[in-house]
Design a protein around this motif. Structure first.
Motif, PDB file in Angstrom:
ATOM      1  N   ALA A   1      25.877  21.067 -13.107  1.00 53.40           N
ATOM      2  CA  ALA A   1      27.019  21.869 -12.634  1.00 53.40           C
ATOM      3  C   ALA A   1      27.374  21.506 -11.197  1.00 53.40           C
ATOM      4  N   LEU A   2      26.368  21.253 -10.365  1.00 54.88           N
ATOM      5  CA  LEU A   2      26.630  20.856  -8.979  1.00 54.88           C
ATOM      6  C   LEU A   2      27.266  19.466  -8.924  1.00 54.88           C
ATOM      7  N   ALA A   3      26.793  18.546  -9.769  1.00 52.92           N
ATOM      8  CA  ALA A   3      27.379  17.199  -9.818  1.00 52.92           C
ATOM      9  C   ALA A   3      28.838  17.263 -10.262  1.00 52.92           C
ATOM     10  N   GLU A   4      29.128  18.111 -11.248  1.00 51.52           N
ATOM     11  CA  GLU A   4      30.518  18.270 -11.704  1.00 51.52           C
ATOM     12  C   GLU A   4      31.377  18.892 -10.611  1.00 51.52           C
ATOM     13  N   ALA A   5      30.843  19.871  -9.889  1.00 51.97           N
ATOM     14  CA  ALA A   5      31.593  20.495  -8.795  1.00 51.97           C
ATOM     15  C   ALA A   5      31.890  19.469  -7.708  1.00 51.97           C
ATOM     16  N   GLU A   6      30.915  18.613  -7.413  1.00 49.93           N
ATOM     17  CA  GLU A   6      31.140  17.565  -6.415  1.00 49.93           C
ATOM     18  C   GLU A   6      32.290  16.656  -6.847  1.00 49.93           C
ATOM     19  N   ALA A   7      32.325  16.296  -8.122  1.00 49.77           N
ATOM     20  CA  ALA A   7      33.388  15.425  -8.634  1.00 49.77           C
ATOM     21  C   ALA A   7      34.752  16.119  -8.578  1.00 49.77           C
ATOM     22  N   ARG A   8      34.787  17.430  -8.820  1.00 43.83           N
ATOM     23  CA  ARG A   8      36.047  18.197  -8.832  1.00 43.83           C
ATOM     24  C   ARG A   8      36.582  18.486  -7.441  1.00 43.83           C
ATOM     25  N   HIS A   9      35.697  18.673  -6.472  1.00 46.85           N
ATOM     26  CA  HIS A   9      36.098  19.114  -5.131  1.00 46.85           C
ATOM     27  C   HIS A   9      35.935  17.969  -4.135  1.00 46.85           C
ATOM     28  N   GLY A  10      36.854  17.030  -4.169  1.00 45.23           N
ATOM     29  CA  GLY A  10      36.787  15.875  -3.286  1.00 45.23           C
ATOM     30  C   GLY A  10      36.935  16.208  -1.818  1.00 45.23           C
ATOM     31  N   ASP A  11      37.459  17.380  -1.514  1.00 42.34           N
ATOM     32  CA  ASP A  11      37.666  17.789  -0.123  1.00 42.34           C
ATOM     33  C   ASP A  11      36.472  18.556   0.440  1.00 42.34           C
ATOM     34  N   VAL A  12      35.400  18.648  -0.333  1.00 43.25           N
ATOM     35  CA  VAL A  12      34.185  19.350   0.087  1.00 43.25           C
ATOM     36  C   VAL A  12      33.039  18.347   0.087  1.00 43.25           C
ATOM     37  N   ARG A  13      32.272  18.340   1.166  1.00 43.62           N
ATOM     38  CA  ARG A  13      31.105  17.458   1.237  1.00 43.62           C
ATOM     39  C   ARG A  13      29.924  18.147   0.556  1.00 43.62           C
ATOM     40  N   PHE A  14      29.252  17.436  -0.334  1.00 40.90           N
ATOM     41  CA  PHE A  14      28.048  17.933  -1.000  1.00 40.90           C
ATOM     42  C   PHE A  14      26.863  17.119  -0.496  1.00 40.90           C
TER      43      PHE A  14
ATOM     44  N   LYS B   1      27.337  31.327   3.274  1.00 42.65           N
ATOM     45  CA  LYS B   1      26.494  31.997   2.282  1.00 42.65           C
ATOM     46  C   LYS B   1      25.311  31.120   1.930  1.00 42.65           C
ATOM     47  N   ALA B   2      24.168  31.770   1.716  1.00 42.41           N
ATOM     48  CA  ALA B   2      22.983  31.103   1.182  1.00 42.41           C
ATOM     49  C   ALA B   2      22.697  31.741  -0.171  1.00 42.41           C
ATOM     50  N   HIS B   3      22.860  30.976  -1.226  1.00 38.67           N
ATOM     51  CA  HIS B   3      22.598  31.476  -2.579  1.00 38.67           C
ATOM     52  C   HIS B   3      21.186  31.063  -2.965  1.00 38.67           C
ATOM     53  N   MET B   4      20.327  32.046  -3.189  1.00 41.54           N
ATOM     54  CA  MET B   4      18.948  31.780  -3.580  1.00 41.54           C
ATOM     55  C   MET B   4      18.844  31.775  -5.099  1.00 41.54           C
ATOM     56  N   GLY B   5      18.142  30.798  -5.648  1.00 43.47           N
ATOM     57  CA  GLY B   5      17.956  30.723  -7.089  1.00 43.47           C
ATOM     58  C   GLY B   5      19.037  29.897  -7.764  1.00 43.47           C
ATOM     59  N   GLU B   6      18.913  29.795  -9.068  1.00 45.31           N
ATOM     60  CA  GLU B   6      19.847  28.994  -9.862  1.00 45.31           C
ATOM     61  C   GLU B   6      21.262  29.535  -9.710  1.00 45.31           C
ATOM     62  N   ILE B   7      22.218  28.626  -9.565  1.00 47.58           N
ATOM     63  CA  ILE B   7      23.610  29.027  -9.370  1.00 47.58           C
ATOM     64  C   ILE B   7      24.440  28.608 -10.577  1.00 47.58           C
ATOM     65  N   ALA B   8      25.324  29.492 -10.999  1.00 50.63           N
ATOM     66  CA  ALA B   8      26.197  29.224 -12.150  1.00 50.63           C
ATOM     67  C   ALA B   8      27.439  28.454 -11.689  1.00 50.63           C
ATOM     68  N   PRO B   9      28.028  27.661 -12.588  1.00 51.57           N
ATOM     69  CA  PRO B   9      29.218  26.879 -12.224  1.00 51.57           C
ATOM     70  C   PRO B   9      30.334  27.733 -11.622  1.00 51.57           C
ATOM     71  N   GLU B  10      30.583  28.908 -12.201  1.00 46.04           N
ATOM     72  CA  GLU B  10      31.675  29.739 -11.675  1.00 46.04           C
ATOM     73  C   GLU B  10      31.360  30.262 -10.279  1.00 46.04           C
ATOM     74  N   GLN B  11      30.070  30.456  -9.966  1.00 45.53           N
ATOM     75  CA  GLN B  11      29.691  30.886  -8.615  1.00 45.53           C
ATOM     76  C   GLN B  11      29.952  29.770  -7.607  1.00 45.53           C
ATOM     77  N   ILE B  12      29.664  28.539  -7.988  1.00 47.08           N
ATOM     78  CA  ILE B  12      29.915  27.395  -7.100  1.00 47.08           C
ATOM     79  C   ILE B  12      31.390  27.356  -6.741  1.00 47.08           C
ATOM     80  N   ASP B  13      32.243  27.408  -7.759  1.00 44.53           N
ATOM     81  CA  ASP B  13      33.687  27.340  -7.522  1.00 44.53           C
ATOM     82  C   ASP B  13      34.187  28.519  -6.697  1.00 44.53           C
ATOM     83  N   ALA B  14      33.679  29.718  -6.961  1.00 43.21           N
ATOM     84  CA  ALA B  14      34.106  30.898  -6.203  1.00 43.21           C
ATOM     85  C   ALA B  14      33.733  30.770  -4.729  1.00 43.21           C
ATOM     86  N   GLU B  15      32.528  30.308  -4.444  1.00 43.75           N
ATOM     87  CA  GLU B  15      32.105  30.160  -3.045  1.00 43.75           C
ATOM     88  C   GLU B  15      32.907  29.068  -2.341  1.00 43.75           C
ATOM     89  N   ILE B  16      33.231  28.000  -3.045  1.00 49.48           N
ATOM     90  CA  ILE B  16      34.049  26.935  -2.444  1.00 49.48           C
ATOM     91  C   ILE B  16      35.441  27.458  -2.142  1.00 49.48           C
TER      92      ILE B  16
END
Length: 117
Positions: free
Chosen positions: A27-40, A97-112
């Motif tokens: 999910a993090l790899a996919e988010a990186e591919a989708r959000h080119g304007d965000v550094r991962f 924000k610091a998210h502790m524990g496993e993060i869901a795809p929708e949480q990644i997108d919401a925080e971005i």
């Protein structure tokens, strides 16, 4: 660690032996591919480059920026414990924000989305 590239940054602290880290990585790899304007930044905790590369190759994951934190300096800097941890930083380097524990795809997108406001 500062975001001197003037863009929002997502930092994921992980290790290959951590089951939640392994589950959230696609999910993090996919988010990186989708959000080119965000550094991962994917910061492996306490393992060597070969261990991480073997895992990524086996899982067919492509990540742009992999770092290795053998001394666990990043979690000490941000005051976090355990992994996985996903840190969301504003473009100026401030921690949003610091998210502790496993993060869901929708949480990644919401925080971005919050970072980009």
């Amino acid at each position: 660690m500062s975001a001197d590239v003037d863009q929002p940054t997502v930092i994921n602290l992980w290790a290959t032996w951590c089951p939640p880290c392994r589950r959230e990585m696609p999910a993090l790899a996919e988010a990186e591919a989708r959000h080119g304007d965000v550094r991962f930044l994917f910061v492996n905790q306490g393992e060597g480059p070969e261990t991480a590369r073997r895992f990524l190759a086996a899982e067919e994951l492509r990540l742009k920026d992999m770092l290795f934190d053998g001394t666990m300096a990043v979690p000490r800097h941000y005051g976090t414990a355990g992994i996985p941890v996903t840190l969301f930083l504003h473009a100026d380097g401030r921690l949003a924000k610091a998210h502790m524990g496993e993060i869901a795809p929708e949480q990644i997108d919401a925080e971005i989305r919050r970072l980009e406001r």
